[in-house]
Design a protein around this motif. Structure first.
Motif, PDB file in Angstrom:
ATOM      1  N   ARG A  12      -0.050  -0.850  -1.822  1.00  0.00           N
ATOM      2  CA  ARG A  12      -0.095  -2.288  -2.057  1.00  0.00           C
ATOM      3  C   ARG A  12       1.298  -2.809  -2.398  1.00  0.00           C
ATOM      4  O   ARG A  12       2.090  -2.108  -3.015  1.00  0.00           O
ATOM      5  CB  ARG A  12      -1.056  -2.621  -3.208  1.00  0.00           C
ATOM      6  N   ASP A  52      -2.809  -3.838   2.754  1.00  0.00           N
ATOM      7  CA  ASP A  52      -3.284  -5.187   3.076  1.00  0.00           C
ATOM      8  C   ASP A  52      -2.111  -6.161   3.166  1.00  0.00           C
ATOM      9  O   ASP A  52      -2.303  -7.367   3.133  1.00  0.00           O
ATOM     10  CB  ASP A  52      -4.289  -5.668   2.027  1.00  0.00           C
ATOM     11  N   ASP A  53      -0.900  -5.596   3.282  1.00  0.00           N
ATOM     12  CA  ASP A  53       0.307  -6.421   3.287  1.00  0.00           C
ATOM     13  C   ASP A  53       1.095  -6.195   4.581  1.00  0.00           C
ATOM     14  O   ASP A  53       1.398  -5.044   4.936  1.00  0.00           O
ATOM     15  CB  ASP A  53       1.181  -6.068   2.073  1.00  0.00           C
ATOM     16  N   ARG A  71      -8.723  -5.006   4.632  1.00  0.00           N
ATOM     17  CA  ARG A  71      -9.061  -6.291   4.021  1.00  0.00           C
ATOM     18  C   ARG A  71      -8.376  -6.443   2.663  1.00  0.00           C
ATOM     19  O   ARG A  71      -8.164  -5.454   1.951  1.00  0.00           O
ATOM     20  CB  ARG A  71     -10.575  -6.419   3.821  1.00  0.00           C
ATOM     21  N   PRO A  72      -8.075  -7.673   2.252  1.00  0.00           N
ATOM     22  CA  PRO A  72      -7.396  -7.883   0.974  1.00  0.00           C
ATOM     23  C   PRO A  72      -8.334  -7.956  -0.221  1.00  0.00           C
ATOM     24  O   PRO A  72      -7.876  -8.018  -1.359  1.00  0.00           O
ATOM     25  CB  PRO A  72      -6.702  -9.232   1.177  1.00  0.00           C
ATOM     26  N   ARG A  80     -10.887   0.800  -0.111  1.00  0.00           N
ATOM     27  CA  ARG A  80      -9.924   0.648   0.984  1.00  0.00           C
ATOM     28  C   ARG A  80      -9.962   1.877   1.893  1.00  0.00           C
ATOM     29  O   ARG A  80      -9.897   1.768   3.123  1.00  0.00           O
ATOM     30  CB  ARG A  80      -8.519   0.444   0.414  1.00  0.00           C
TER      31      ARG A  80
END
Length: 256
Positions: A12, A52-53, A71-72, A80
Motif C-alpha cells: 500500500r 490498490d495504488d 480493490r481499494p 486483498r
C-alpha cells in the motif's frame, strides 16, 4: 521437500510515517524489490505484488515483477490476497504465503517454513510462526503479540497481554516469569489455502479482534484451526520509520 507455493505481497502507498514505503530506495533498489528477492530465495513458484495504488502498480510493473491491481475497499491484507487468488484463478488447494511489503530482511527459510507447515494439513487451512521470548520485558510489551498453543501445535489464543498469566509467580515477583517457563511471540507470517481465504472473506469481524486489534482472532472465533510452527528466533523488524529504513539499509549493505 518438493513443495509448490505462491507468495503474494500486499503493498500500500498510504503510510502515516513513511508514505510510499514500498517504493523507497534501500541499498540502490526499491524496498519491494528486496522483498520479492526474499520470496524468490525461498523457492516460491510464483510471486505477485498486490496493490490498490497506480504509482506502486506502475513502479513494480517497470521492475518486471508480476503485479495485480486490487480493490481499494479491503479491510485487511488477507482480503486483498483473496482477491488476487480469484483474479489469477488459483485452485482451492494452492498454498499462498502472505509476505508483507515492508519486510526486506525476512529470512527466506521462514517464508518456506510457513508454507511447509501448512502442506499436508487436514485440520488447518492456515499456518503461521512463533518464536520463544528470551527477554522478560517482551512478555509485557503490547506490541509483541503472544500466542498459546495446544499439545498438537495449534493456536489456542493470541493476545497483546502476557499469556499464559502466571498468577502466583507474577504476583510474588512483580512480573518475573518462572525459571524455564516458555512464552511464545507470534511472527506475523501466514500461509493459507485458497479455500480457506474464500471462507475467511465470508465471515463477519469478531468482537475479540476488535478488542485486541488482532485480525487472526477472527479465525479462532469462527472455529477454524491455526497450525503454528515454532522457530529459533524472531526475524529482524520491518520498516515503519525513517530510522528503520536506515537500519535495514545498513544490514543489507553488510550482506553485499
Amino acid at each position: 521437500m518438493n513443495l509448490c507455493f505462491k507468495v503474494v505481497i500486499p503493498a500500500r502507498y498510504a503510510s502515516t510515517r513513511l508514505p510510499g514505503k514500498p517504493l523507497l530506495a534501500i541499498a540502490g533498489k526499491a524496498m519491494i524489490a528486496h522483498v520479492c528477492e526474499r520470496a524468490q530465495e525461498a523457492g516460491a513458484e510464483e510471486i505477485v505484488v498486490a496493490t490498490d495504488d497506480q504509482r506502486i502498480f506502475q513502479a513494480v510493473y517497470d521492475l518486471g515483477i508480476n503485479v495485480v491491481m486490487t480493490r481499494p475497499d479491503h479491510q485487511s491484507g488477507t482480503e486483498r490476497i483473496a482477491e488476487v487468488a480469484q483474479q489469477c484463478g488459483w485452485a482451492g488447494d494452492e498454498i499462498i504465503v502472505n509476505l508483507q511489503g515492508d519486510e526486506p530482511l525476512i529470512p527466506p527459510s521462514m517464508i518456506r517454513e510457513v508454507a511447509v507447515a501448512l502442506a499436508g494439513q487436514k485440520l488447518a487451512g492456515i499456518a503461521t510462526l512463533a518464536a520463544k521470548i528470551s527477554h522478560a520485558e517482551e512478555i509485557f510489551n503490547p506490541n509483541a503479540v503472544k500466542v498459546v498453543l495446544n499439545k498438537a501445535g495449534y493456536a489456542l489464543y493470541f493476545s497483546r497481554a502476557p499469556i499464559p498469566w502466571e498468577r502466583e509467580t507474577f504476583t510474588q515477583t512483580g512480573g518475573k516469569p518462572s525459571e524455564g517457563r516458555q512464552y511464545l511471540r507470534h511472527i506475523g507470517l501466514y500461509a493459507y489455502t485458497v479455500d480457506f481465504l474464500n471462507r475467511y472473506c465470508s465471515w463477519e469481524p469478531s468482537p475479540l479482534e476488535s478488542i485486541e486489534s488482532l485480525e487472526q482472532l477472527r479465525i479462532l472465533w469462527h472455529g477454524e484451526a491455526i497450525i503454528v510452527n515454532v522457530v529459533e528466533k524472531t526475524p529482524e523488524a520491518g520498516v515503519d520509520t525513517q530510522q528503520d529504513l536506515m537500519r535495514v539499509e545498513q544490514a543489507l549493505l553488510l550482506k553485499c
